[in-house]
Motif scaffolding. Structure first.
Motif, PDB file in Angstrom:
ATOM      1  N   VAL A 168       6.021   8.056   3.638  1.00 29.60           N
ATOM      2  CA  VAL A 168       5.358   6.751   3.672  1.00 29.60           C
ATOM      3  C   VAL A 168       6.367   5.655   3.981  1.00 29.60           C
ATOM      4  CG1 VAL A 168       4.090   5.079   2.284  1.00 29.60           C
ATOM      5  CG2 VAL A 168       3.495   7.485   2.167  1.00 29.60           C
ATOM      6  N   ALA A 169       7.561   5.759   3.430  1.00 31.15           N
ATOM      7  CA  ALA A 169       8.606   4.777   3.725  1.00 31.15           C
ATOM      8  C   ALA A 169       8.975   4.816   5.206  1.00 31.15           C
ATOM      9  CB  ALA A 169       9.835   5.040   2.867  1.00 31.15           C
ATOM     10  N   PHE A 170       8.926   6.001   5.814  1.00 27.88           N
ATOM     11  CA  PHE A 170       9.167   6.103   7.251  1.00 27.88           C
ATOM     12  C   PHE A 170       8.102   5.331   8.025  1.00 27.88           C
ATOM     13  CE2 PHE A 170       8.202   8.164  11.304  1.00 27.88           C
ATOM     14  CZ  PHE A 170       9.406   7.948  11.967  1.00 27.88           C
ATOM     15  N   LEU A 171       6.841   5.448   7.623  1.00 29.20           N
ATOM     16  CA  LEU A 171       5.766   4.707   8.288  1.00 29.20           C
ATOM     17  C   LEU A 171       5.987   3.203   8.194  1.00 29.20           C
ATOM     18  CD1 LEU A 171       2.499   6.570   7.243  1.00 29.20           C
ATOM     19  CD2 LEU A 171       3.553   6.512   9.497  1.00 29.20           C
ATOM     20  N   VAL A 172       6.343   2.735   7.022  1.00 31.04           N
ATOM     21  CA  VAL A 172       6.576   1.304   6.822  1.00 31.04           C
ATOM     22  C   VAL A 172       7.781   0.846   7.639  1.00 31.04           C
ATOM     23  CG1 VAL A 172       7.140  -0.459   5.109  1.00 31.04           C
ATOM     24  CG2 VAL A 172       5.495   1.339   4.565  1.00 31.04           C
ATOM     25  N   GLY A 173       8.836   1.644   7.649  1.00 30.80           N
ATOM     26  CA  GLY A 173      10.006   1.308   8.453  1.00 30.80           C
ATOM     27  C   GLY A 173       9.709   1.307   9.941  1.00 30.80           C
ATOM     28  N   LEU A 174       8.931   2.290  10.390  1.00 26.20           N
ATOM     29  CA  LEU A 174       8.529   2.354  11.794  1.00 26.20           C
ATOM     30  C   LEU A 174       7.723   1.116  12.172  1.00 26.20           C
ATOM     31  CD1 LEU A 174       8.297   4.061  14.436  1.00 26.20           C
ATOM     32  CD2 LEU A 174       6.175   4.985  13.473  1.00 26.20           C
ATOM     33  N   PHE A 175       6.830   0.700  11.295  1.00 25.45           N
ATOM     34  CA  PHE A 175       6.002  -0.483  11.516  1.00 25.45           C
ATOM     35  C   PHE A 175       6.884  -1.714  11.752  1.00 25.45           C
ATOM     36  CE2 PHE A 175       3.214  -3.861   9.653  1.00 25.45           C
ATOM     37  CZ  PHE A 175       2.172  -3.755  10.554  1.00 25.45           C
ATOM     38  N   GLY A 176       7.800  -1.951  10.844  1.00 25.62           N
ATOM     39  CA  GLY A 176       8.694  -3.115  10.969  1.00 25.62           C
ATOM     40  C   GLY A 176       9.607  -3.018  12.172  1.00 25.62           C
ATOM     41  N   LEU A 177      10.137  -1.839  12.433  1.00 24.36           N
ATOM     42  CA  LEU A 177      11.041  -1.654  13.561  1.00 24.36           C
ATOM     43  C   LEU A 177      10.338  -1.902  14.890  1.00 24.36           C
ATOM     44  CD1 LEU A 177      13.897  -0.730  14.460  1.00 24.36           C
ATOM     45  CD2 LEU A 177      12.946   1.576  14.624  1.00 24.36           C
ATOM     46  N   LEU A 231      -2.672  10.013   2.380  1.00 25.83           N
ATOM     47  CA  LEU A 231      -2.123  10.886   3.426  1.00 25.83           C
ATOM     48  C   LEU A 231      -1.609  12.205   2.867  1.00 25.83           C
ATOM     49  CD1 LEU A 231      -0.223   8.207   5.527  1.00 25.83           C
ATOM     50  CD2 LEU A 231      -2.430   9.264   6.041  1.00 25.83           C
ATOM     51  N   GLY A 232      -1.496  12.310   1.569  1.00 23.63           N
ATOM     52  CA  GLY A 232      -1.008  13.544   0.955  1.00 23.63           C
ATOM     53  C   GLY A 232       0.441  13.821   1.296  1.00 23.63           C
ATOM     54  N   CYS A 233       1.267  12.787   1.269  1.00 26.38           N
ATOM     55  CA  CYS A 233       2.684  12.980   1.600  1.00 26.38           C
ATOM     56  C   CYS A 233       3.551  12.306   0.540  1.00 26.38           C
ATOM     57  CB  CYS A 233       2.984  12.436   2.993  1.00 26.38           C
ATOM     58  SG  CYS A 233       2.552  10.717   3.213  1.00 26.38           S
ATOM     59  N   ASP A 234       4.833  12.533   0.639  1.00 25.71           N
ATOM     60  CA  ASP A 234       5.740  11.975  -0.355  1.00 25.71           C
ATOM     61  C   ASP A 234       6.169  10.559   0.025  1.00 25.71           C
ATOM     62  OD1 ASP A 234       7.359  12.563   1.777  1.00 25.71           O
ATOM     63  OD2 ASP A 234       8.859  13.659   0.618  1.00 25.71           O
ATOM     64  N   LEU A 235       6.940   9.942  -0.866  1.00 29.42           N
ATOM     65  CA  LEU A 235       7.362   8.557  -0.683  1.00 29.42           C
ATOM     66  C   LEU A 235       8.249   8.392   0.556  1.00 29.42           C
ATOM     67  CD1 LEU A 235       7.306   5.673  -1.748  1.00 29.42           C
ATOM     68  CD2 LEU A 235       9.263   6.248  -3.193  1.00 29.42           C
ATOM     69  N   ALA A 236       9.053   9.371   0.861  1.00 26.91           N
ATOM     70  CA  ALA A 236       9.923   9.280   2.037  1.00 26.91           C
ATOM     71  C   ALA A 236       9.113   9.195   3.333  1.00 26.91           C
ATOM     72  CB  ALA A 236      10.871  10.473   2.090  1.00 26.91           C
ATOM     73  N   MET A 253       0.803  -1.224   0.000  1.00 26.31           N
ATOM     74  CA  MET A 253       0.000   0.000   0.000  1.00 26.31           C
ATOM     75  C   MET A 253       0.836   1.276   0.000  1.00 26.31           C
ATOM     76  SD  MET A 253      -3.084  -0.960   2.567  1.00 26.31           S
ATOM     77  CE  MET A 253      -3.676   0.710   2.523  1.00 26.31           C
ATOM     78  N   GLN A 254       2.151   1.140   0.016  1.00 26.05           N
ATOM     79  CA  GLN A 254       3.006   2.324   0.108  1.00 26.05           C
ATOM     80  C   GLN A 254       2.762   3.317  -1.013  1.00 26.05           C
ATOM     81  OE1 GLN A 254       7.221   1.740   0.931  1.00 26.05           O
ATOM     82  NE2 GLN A 254       6.740  -0.404   1.179  1.00 26.05           N
ATOM     83  N   LYS A 255       2.887   2.847  -2.192  1.00 29.30           N
ATOM     84  CA  LYS A 255       2.844   3.742  -3.334  1.00 29.30           C
ATOM     85  C   LYS A 255       1.857   3.190  -4.326  1.00 29.30           C
ATOM     86  CE  LYS A 255       5.892   5.582  -6.857  1.00 29.30           C
ATOM     87  NZ  LYS A 255       7.194   5.502  -7.451  1.00 29.30           N
ATOM     88  N   PRO A 256       0.923   3.875  -4.808  1.00 29.02           N
ATOM     89  CA  PRO A 256       0.566   5.261  -4.550  1.00 29.02           C
ATOM     90  C   PRO A 256      -0.536   5.414  -3.500  1.00 29.02           C
ATOM     91  CG  PRO A 256      -0.614   4.526  -6.479  1.00 29.02           C
ATOM     92  CD  PRO A 256       0.208   3.357  -5.976  1.00 29.02           C
ATOM     93  N   THR A 257      -1.096   4.306  -2.996  1.00 30.94           N
ATOM     94  CA  THR A 257      -2.273   4.388  -2.139  1.00 30.94           C
ATOM     95  C   THR A 257      -2.056   5.261  -0.913  1.00 30.94           C
ATOM     96  OG1 THR A 257      -2.874   2.171  -2.862  1.00 30.94           O
ATOM     97  CG2 THR A 257      -3.992   3.010  -0.927  1.00 30.94           C
ATOM     98  N   MET A 258      -1.034   4.950  -0.114  1.00 29.98           N
ATOM     99  CA  MET A 258      -0.804   5.728   1.109  1.00 29.98           C
ATOM    100  C   MET A 258      -0.329   7.130   0.797  1.00 29.98           C
ATOM    101  SD  MET A 258       0.745   2.847   3.699  1.00 29.98           S
ATOM    102  CE  MET A 258       1.074   3.985   5.012  1.00 29.98           C
ATOM    103  N   MET A 259       0.426   7.282  -0.265  1.00 30.40           N
ATOM    104  CA  MET A 259       0.898   8.622  -0.630  1.00 30.40           C
ATOM    105  C   MET A 259      -0.284   9.524  -0.961  1.00 30.40           C
ATOM    106  SD  MET A 259       4.238   7.626  -2.916  1.00 30.40           S
ATOM    107  CE  MET A 259       4.356   9.258  -3.611  1.00 30.40           C
ATOM    108  N   GLU A 260      -1.210   9.027  -1.739  1.00 30.75           N
ATOM    109  CA  GLU A 260      -2.383   9.831  -2.106  1.00 30.75           C
ATOM    110  C   GLU A 260      -3.305  10.046  -0.914  1.00 30.75           C
ATOM    111  OE1 GLU A 260      -4.257   7.804  -5.323  1.00 30.75           O
ATOM    112  OE2 GLU A 260      -2.573   8.129  -6.682  1.00 30.75           O
TER     113      GLU A 260
END
Length: 140
Positions: free
Chosen positions: A61-70, A54-59, A45-52
């Motif tokens: 959204v990638a932080f959210l995914v990284g935070l989730f895994g961490l 939440l209205g944010c860039d890929l970085a 769901m990172q790109k483009p679903t979450m980007m659109e």
């Protein structure tokens, strides 16, 4: 295995009648599938679903995914260490609901709310696995 059998042979249709332990293991397996399914939803769901959404860039959204895994990888061994061999069945019941909190992200268009949902979901996933391992061990 302590002489316990997964099947009850006291009934003519013994092979169709699962023991309580087998049913418990089946339910734990189903809950495990559900929790891991929720955990696997975030990656595609990172790109483009979450980007659109939440209205944010890929970085971001990638932080959210990284935070989730961490968070999952920090919470899971920590809970496993803290639980030791004590079972807390309430965690086994509540953790899948917390893991499913990720699906609530569709109601929020705010990045900070998304972080909150990610934290709750990762706590649910991280707490479920050690408790499910203890429960599966006690039923097998």
């Amino acid at each position: 295995m302590g002489g316990r059998s997964f099947f009850s042979f006291s009934h003519p249709k013994a092979l169709l009648m699962l023991s309580r332990n087998a049913i418990a293991l089946l339910l734990i397996s189903l809950a495990h599938f559900t929790v891991d399914f929720y955990g696997g939803l975030i990656a595609p769901m990172q790109k483009p679903t979450m980007m659109e959404h939440l209205g944010c860039d890929l970085a971001a959204v990638a932080f959210l995914v990284g935070l989730f895994g961490l968070l999952i990888n920090i919470i899971q061994p920590t809970i496993g260490f803290l639980l030791g061999s004590r079972e807390m069945p309430v965690l086994l019941a509540l953790a899948p609901a917390a893991a499913g909190a990720f699906t609530l992200m569709c109601f929020f268009h705010d990045y900070s709310a998304a972080i909150g949902v990610i934290i709750i979901s990762s706590i649910g996933i991280g707490v479920f696995h050690p408790e499910a391992m203890l429960a599966a061990h006690s039923y097998s």
